[in-house]
Structure formats: C-alpha cells, structure tokens
Design an enzyme around this catalytic site. Structure first.
Site, PDB file in Angstrom:
ATOM      1  N   TYR A   1      -3.363  -7.821   2.640  1.00  0.00           N
ATOM      2  CA  TYR A   1      -2.616  -8.201   1.447  1.00  0.00           C
ATOM      3  C   TYR A   1      -1.178  -7.773   1.636  1.00  0.00           C
ATOM      4  O   TYR A   1      -0.904  -6.630   2.047  1.00  0.00           O
ATOM      5  CB  TYR A   1      -3.209  -7.513   0.212  1.00  0.00           C
ATOM      6  CG  TYR A   1      -2.452  -7.770  -1.075  1.00  0.00           C
ATOM      7  CD1 TYR A   1      -1.698  -6.743  -1.677  1.00  0.00           C
ATOM      8  CD2 TYR A   1      -2.472  -9.009  -1.690  1.00  0.00           C
ATOM      9  CE1 TYR A   1      -1.019  -6.971  -2.857  1.00  0.00           C
ATOM     10  CE2 TYR A   1      -1.789  -9.244  -2.878  1.00  0.00           C
ATOM     11  CZ  TYR A   1      -1.059  -8.222  -3.449  1.00  0.00           C
ATOM     12  OH  TYR A   1      -0.369  -8.438  -4.623  1.00  0.00           O
TER      13      TYR A   1
ATOM     14  N   ASP B   1       3.691  -4.615   8.175  1.00  0.00           N
ATOM     15  CA  ASP B   1       3.758  -4.332   6.744  1.00  0.00           C
ATOM     16  C   ASP B   1       3.217  -2.922   6.505  1.00  0.00           C
ATOM     17  O   ASP B   1       2.006  -2.714   6.431  1.00  0.00           O
ATOM     18  CB  ASP B   1       2.936  -5.372   5.964  1.00  0.00           C
ATOM     19  CG  ASP B   1       2.962  -5.083   4.477  1.00  0.00           C
ATOM     20  OD1 ASP B   1       2.342  -5.852   3.711  1.00  0.00           O
ATOM     21  OD2 ASP B   1       3.594  -4.089   4.060  1.00  0.00           O
TER      22      ASP B   1
ATOM     23  N   LYS C   1       6.021   1.910  -1.996  1.00  0.00           N
ATOM     24  CA  LYS C   1       5.137   2.983  -2.494  1.00  0.00           C
ATOM     25  C   LYS C   1       5.736   4.396  -2.308  1.00  0.00           C
ATOM     26  O   LYS C   1       6.593   4.812  -3.082  1.00  0.00           O
ATOM     27  CB  LYS C   1       3.762   2.838  -1.840  1.00  0.00           C
ATOM     28  CG  LYS C   1       3.037   1.538  -2.258  1.00  0.00           C
ATOM     29  CD  LYS C   1       1.694   1.392  -1.620  1.00  0.00           C
ATOM     30  CE  LYS C   1       1.103   0.013  -1.796  1.00  0.00           C
ATOM     31  NZ  LYS C   1       0.401  -0.151  -3.085  1.00  0.00           N
TER      32      LYS C   1
HETATM   33  P1  KE4 Z   1       3.857  -4.452  -4.479  1.00  0.00           P
HETATM   34  O1  KE4 Z   1       4.551  -5.780  -4.721  1.00  0.00           O
HETATM   35  O2  KE4 Z   1       2.570  -4.323  -5.293  1.00  0.00           O
HETATM   36  O3  KE4 Z   1       4.813  -3.261  -4.666  1.00  0.00           O
HETATM   37  O4  KE4 Z   1       3.461  -4.343  -2.925  1.00  0.00           O
HETATM   38  C1  KE4 Z   1       2.684  -5.376  -2.385  1.00  0.00           C
HETATM   39  C2  KE4 Z   1       1.992  -4.861  -1.133  1.00  0.00           C
HETATM   40  C3  KE4 Z   1       2.490  -5.235   0.097  1.00  0.00           C
HETATM   41  N1  KE4 Z   1       1.912  -4.798   1.245  1.00  0.00           N
HETATM   42  C4  KE4 Z   1       0.850  -3.963   1.205  1.00  0.00           C
HETATM   43  C5  KE4 Z   1       0.240  -3.504   2.500  1.00  0.00           C
HETATM   44  C6  KE4 Z   1       0.304  -3.538  -0.035  1.00  0.00           C
HETATM   45  O5  KE4 Z   1      -0.767  -2.705  -0.050  1.00  0.00           O
HETATM   46  C7  KE4 Z   1       0.886  -3.980  -1.228  1.00  0.00           C
HETATM   47  C8  KE4 Z   1       0.346  -3.585  -2.593  1.00  0.00           C
HETATM   48  N2  KE4 Z   1      -0.869  -2.854  -2.610  1.00  0.00           N
HETATM   49  C9  KE4 Z   1      -1.705  -2.995  -3.779  1.00  0.00           C
HETATM   50  C10 KE4 Z   1      -2.901  -2.045  -3.647  1.00  0.00           C
HETATM   51  N3  KE4 Z   1      -3.763  -2.381  -2.634  1.00  0.00           N
HETATM   52  C11 KE4 Z   1      -0.945  -2.730  -5.042  1.00  0.00           C
HETATM   53  C12 KE4 Z   1      -1.807  -2.526  -6.268  1.00  0.00           C
HETATM   54  C13 KE4 Z   1      -1.719  -3.691  -7.197  1.00  0.00           C
HETATM   55  O6  KE4 Z   1      -1.659  -4.861  -6.728  1.00  0.00           O
HETATM   56  O7  KE4 Z   1      -1.728  -3.416  -8.413  1.00  0.00           O
END
Ligand code: KE4
Length: 426
Positions: A143, A238, A266
């Site tokens: 993701y 990523d 994060k």
């Molecule tokens: P954000 O747009 O949520 O800040 O980041 C996206 C993203 C990009 N790349 C990786 C590897 C990520 O894990 C994420 C976001 N992770 C999720 C949890 N697995 C965020 C939690 C959510 O979607 O509420």
C-alpha cells in the site's frame, strides 16, 4: 448502559462516512465498535470510556518515542507559540531537510509534503517526468497511499474491504500500473524482459507492512535494483512506514539497497502531518520551480509539524535506541509464539527493528498469497480478546504492529500473559 465509544460512533456515522476519517479505523475487518481515543501517554492510550490499553498501533507508526513525549510536546508548544503556518520557507524546514540528508545518504535532495500519499504520488509523477515513460510496477498487498494509480491491488485498508482496486479509479489509469507478486524475482525479470523500456518506476515497500509484516528476499531486492539500473527505470523505495522503524536508516539501510527515490512519513512527523520524498539530485531537479514536474502544498513544511518531527528524529538518534526497540519487539514475538505453542495454537510471529507481525498460521508467511491463507477469523477473535485484556493491536490481520521506546519489559510481560490466558481458554 451504552458505552461512550458506542455513543460517539453512533453520532459520527451520521455525518462522517463510516464514522471514521480513515477506513482502516472502522474495525470493519475485525468487527465491533471502533475505539475513540481521548488520551495517550508513553506506551498507553485511553478510550472514551477511560479504559487503558497498551498501544501497539502507535498511530500506525509515528509514535516511536511513545505518546506525548515531553520533549516532542514542548517542541510543538514552542513552535506553535511562534506561528502555526506561514506558507513560506522557514529555517526549521532547512534543519529537518539537512537532518534527513545526513541520516539517509541516498537523499541528495528532499522535499517536504504533508502525507505519505502525497510523497508517493509525487515520486511516481517525478519518475514519469524524468524518464518520459508512463508504466509503473507495484506489488500486490503493498500500500502506497490512495492516489489513483497506486490503488490497484493495494494493501492495508483496501485489503480489509476485499476490493483490491478502488472504484473511481479510471481503467485508463489503472491500466498503466502493472501489479506483480512481492518477493517474486522471476516475475519481475519476466516483466522487464517484456516491457522494461516502457517502465518509469518500480515502487515497493522494501519491508512490507500493509499485508501484515512480510520481509523481502535478498534476490527480490537485488533483482529490482539491477533491473531498474539496466532499463533506466526509477527505483522508488516507499519507506513511509519502514523508515526510522526498521532502523535509523530504514529498510534500505538494513538491506543495503540503494534507491533512486525514497518516500518517508509517519515517524518523521512525530504524529503530525509531515512527510517527504527525495533521492538522486538529477531526478529531484526535475521538480518545480527548477524543472517541469509540478508539485505543491499549502501545508508543506508546516513549522509545528516539522518541530514534532525534529524532536522525534533527535530522540531516535540516541545511542542504543534501536537496539533496545529491536530487543523489545523480539521479546514480544518470542513470548507470544511460546504461549501459542504451549496451548497448541497454530501461530507464528516475527519482528524487524521495532515492527512485528503476528500470524495465525504455523509458518511465517513470505508472500501475499501465504498471508491470505492465514486464519483471519482466529486473528479477529484474538484481537477482541486482547482488547478485553487491555491490549490494543492493529484492528486488521493485514497490518504490521509497532513497539515504542516507552514499552517496558513489564508491558511486554503483561501482553504475553494476556495472550497466554486467551490461548489457554481456546
Ligand atoms: P498516508 O497518506 O496515510 O500518510 O501514507 C500512505 C502510506 C504510504 N506508504 C506506506 C508504506 C504506508 O504504510 C502508508 C499508510 N499506512 C497506513 C497504515 N497501514 C495508514 C493508516 C490509514 O490508512 O489510516
């Protein structure tokens, strides 16, 4: 008497889709009523009914120094007292950019954004602008945020809905994304043999945390690096989740693989909206206002978010920080595995740095297919039973877990004891 969590959820659902501002929080995968948190301190969070939990979600990664660390809170308060935002450069942005480039030598240049989605979306656009090509490769179960071209067989929340691709993504855009199997070096070689010179970028979680925790195979990472170099494709690692979680230099430092671009988020925001992308100077110089690839953001480099990030990044550089986190995460996975084995429960677990994965299967999975064959219902039962015991795990079988510097040996022992009590009753 209806719990306060339930009351808040009932009201929220009337005006917020699903009652949440991000789908994975909705407990759809595990069932039941989502928790509404009101306070966090160190390793603990308290829900709207004042119940305390040992927190292994850490706001999905950012809270590596624990909730409300006094130095982070003070940095935020001091920055806020000077200004909440200017929409103009500040010295703090230069400071965090310099710190990121110092910690991560692959970062020759870096730009700040406000979310991981922005970081990965822009890294893809940059790779396309730099190469003049359109096709991208990603891996099933990974993701990378919710930009159109990356919501194709995504992980995390998208997995919990059983709809690997999101509606609303035009077929024409999804058609430019080739999805391969994680850890399948042969599949990657085959794709490059077929259309290597059309590929703008390969984007990958170098340690996958959005289909639960899956570690990369050496030959998978090596093939990716070598094929991108050979065919002039941009390798985007990523590290939004794995960055500063696997270790100070993330997964790429741990495995020794050199990216062309890295995305971060994060931990580098300490819980506030700060993320970044960066890497090779020749690629980054294609970005506006220098080059023709446009990207922008009102809140990019927000001084309060940057202050939280700087304070957090200062703390993670303390001697022994990651050694202790690695040891605590291992204590947790070994303790849970021993408890499950004692009661004959098919269970396995692993950790890397401060990240861990728990699996209701005899063996630790190494691929998306193996993760999907784990016993999801068993995880859901375990999740709710652990909630009862005051332990908050990720509300999905498809997420990695996290420990923080605030988790003590006593917290780990209490977590293992809770699992032992649950497994004994199965
Ligand atoms: P954000 O747009 O949520 O800040 O980041 C996206 C993203 C990009 N790349 C990786 C590897 C990520 O894990 C994420 C976001 N992770 C999720 C949890 N697995 C965020 C939690 C959510 O979607 O509420």
């Amino acid at each position: 008497m209806t719990s306060h969590n339930q009351q808040l959820f009932d009201e929220s659902q009337k005006i917020i889709p699903g009652g949440v501002n991000s789908p994975v929080r909705a407990f759809r995968s595990v069932g039941g009523t989502p928790l509404f948190f009101k306070r966090g301190k160190g390793a603990y969070v308290w829900d709207a009914d004042d119940k305390r939990y040992i927190d292994y979600v850490n706001s999905w990664g950012p809270m590596i120094v624990g909730h409300c660390h006094p130095e982070v809170v003070k940095a935020v308060q001091d920055a806020a007292a000077e200004g909440l935002g200017f929409g103009a450069p500040t010295a703090a942005e230069l400071e965090i950019a310099g710190l990121l480039c110092k910690i991560l030598p692959s970062l020759e240049m870096v730009r700040l954004v406000s979310s991981g989605t922005e970081a990965t979306m822009t890294a893809i656009r940059l790779a396309r602008g730099f190469t003049g090509r359109s096709r991208i490769i990603k891996f099933e179960g990974c993701y990378h945020g919710h930009s159109d071209g990356l919501l194709v067989k995504a992980g995390s929340g998208a997995l919990t809905f059983g709809q690997p691709s999101s509606s609303g993504v035009p077929a024409e855009i999804a058609a430019l994304t080739t999805v391969l199997d994680y850890n399948d070096a042969a599949g990657l070689e085959k794709a490059f043999a077929e259309f290597g010179n059309e590929i703008a970028a390969v984007i990958v979680e170098p340690v996958a945390g959005n289909m639960n925790l899956i570690l990369p195979k050496r030959e998978f990472l090596d093939a990716m690096r070598n094929l991108c170099t050979k065919h002039g494709a941009v390798l985007i690692l990523d590290e939004v989740m794995s960055g500063f979680r696997v270790g100070l230099q993330g997964a790429h430092g741990h495995y020794g693989i050199k990216p062309d671009l890295i995305t971060l988020g994060k931990v580098m925001g300490g819980g506030l909206p700060a993320a970044a992308f960066g890497g090779r100077r020749d690629i980054m110089q294609c970005l506006a206002p220098l080059g023709a690839v446009y990207q922008a953001g009102t809140l990019s480099g927000n001084p309060v978010a940057v202050a939280a990030g700087l304070a957090t990044l200062k703390l993670v550089q303390e001697p022994g920080f990651y050694q202790r986190l690695t040891q605590v995460a291992r204590q947790m996975t070994e303790g849970l595995t021993a408890a499950a084995r004692k009661h004959g429960i098919p269970f396995s677990a692993q950790s890397i740095g401060s990240m861990f994965g728990l699996y209701f299967s005899k063996e630790v999975p190494t691929s998306y297919a193996e993760v999907m064959s784990c016993d999801k219902e068993a995880f859901n039962r375990f999740f709710h039973a652990m909630l009862e015991e005051g332990v908050y795990l990720a509300p999905s079988a498809f997420e990695a877990g996290f420990v923080s510097a605030a988790h003590t040996d006593a917290d780990i022992a209490a977590t293992v004891a809770a699992a032992d009590k649950i497994f004994a009753s199965w």
